[in-house]
Scaffold this motif. Sequence first.
Motif, PDB file in Angstrom:
ATOM      1  N   ALA A  38      10.345   9.846  -4.974  1.00  0.00           N
ATOM      2  CA  ALA A  38      11.775  10.137  -4.943  1.00  0.00           C
ATOM      3  C   ALA A  38      12.240  10.718  -6.276  1.00  0.00           C
ATOM      4  O   ALA A  38      12.941  11.729  -6.305  1.00  0.00           O
ATOM      5  N   ALA A  39      11.834  10.107  -7.367  1.00  0.00           N
ATOM      6  CA  ALA A  39      12.248  10.590  -8.686  1.00  0.00           C
ATOM      7  C   ALA A  39      11.691  11.975  -8.998  1.00  0.00           C
ATOM      8  O   ALA A  39      12.330  12.778  -9.681  1.00  0.00           O
ATOM      9  N   ALA A  40      10.503  12.283  -8.464  1.00  0.00           N
ATOM     10  CA  ALA A  40       9.849  13.565  -8.726  1.00  0.00           C
ATOM     11  C   ALA A  40      10.259  14.648  -7.732  1.00  0.00           C
ATOM     12  O   ALA A  40       9.793  15.783  -7.832  1.00  0.00           O
ATOM     13  N   ASP A  41      11.100  14.316  -6.765  1.00  0.00           N
ATOM     14  CA  ASP A  41      11.528  15.255  -5.725  1.00  0.00           C
ATOM     15  C   ASP A  41      10.355  15.741  -4.880  1.00  0.00           C
ATOM     16  O   ASP A  41      10.343  16.872  -4.405  1.00  0.00           O
ATOM     17  N   ASP A  42       9.380  14.861  -4.688  1.00  0.00           N
ATOM     18  CA  ASP A  42       8.199  15.167  -3.874  1.00  0.00           C
ATOM     19  C   ASP A  42       8.502  14.754  -2.431  1.00  0.00           C
ATOM     20  O   ASP A  42       8.203  13.643  -2.010  1.00  0.00           O
ATOM     21  N   PRO A  46      15.132   3.624  -4.052  1.00  0.00           N
ATOM     22  CA  PRO A  46      14.573   4.975  -4.170  1.00  0.00           C
ATOM     23  C   PRO A  46      15.665   6.045  -4.251  1.00  0.00           C
ATOM     24  O   PRO A  46      15.505   7.043  -4.954  1.00  0.00           O
ATOM     25  N   LEU A  47      16.789   5.834  -3.565  1.00  0.00           N
ATOM     26  CA  LEU A  47      17.889   6.793  -3.636  1.00  0.00           C
ATOM     27  C   LEU A  47      18.457   6.862  -5.043  1.00  0.00           C
ATOM     28  O   LEU A  47      18.759   7.951  -5.550  1.00  0.00           O
ATOM     29  N   ILE A  48      18.595   5.740  -5.692  1.00  0.00           N
ATOM     30  CA  ILE A  48      19.069   5.732  -7.083  1.00  0.00           C
ATOM     31  C   ILE A  48      18.053   6.439  -7.976  1.00  0.00           C
ATOM     32  O   ILE A  48      18.419   7.250  -8.830  1.00  0.00           O
ATOM     33  N   ALA A  49      16.768   6.180  -7.756  1.00  0.00           N
ATOM     34  CA  ALA A  49      15.726   6.852  -8.547  1.00  0.00           C
ATOM     35  C   ALA A  49      15.798   8.363  -8.358  1.00  0.00           C
ATOM     36  O   ALA A  49      15.661   9.126  -9.322  1.00  0.00           O
ATOM     37  N   ALA A  50      16.033   8.795  -7.127  1.00  0.00           N
ATOM     38  CA  ALA A  50      16.131  10.230  -6.857  1.00  0.00           C
ATOM     39  C   ALA A  50      17.346  10.837  -7.541  1.00  0.00           C
ATOM     40  O   ALA A  50      17.263  11.934  -8.110  1.00  0.00           O
TER      41      ALA A  50
END
Length: 91
Positions: free
Chosen positions: A13-17, A41-45
């Motif tokens: 999610a953070a890496a936009d993968d 994961p949404l917050i990480a994204a």
Amino acid sequence: MGPEASARLFDAAAADDTAAVREALASGIDPNIRDSHSSTPLIAATIGGAARAVAELLAAGADPNLADARYGTALHYSAIGGRPDIVRALL
């Protein structure tokens, strides 16, 4: 699901993968899973500026209203991060 599987979702999610996000979600990981800081994961994204991952997570049922241990939500982090595209998606 073990901690490694959930960590993969957070990392993807953070890496936009988006492929890895879809794969993790297809394996049964809850899109609203929490880490040790109550982050999602949404917050990480949103912190990572990962607009495509945000869209994938929202489509999978991620709750944009969940807050982490610092009471920050995905909307909060995208607004302070200067990401109007993600703010619009969350609204």
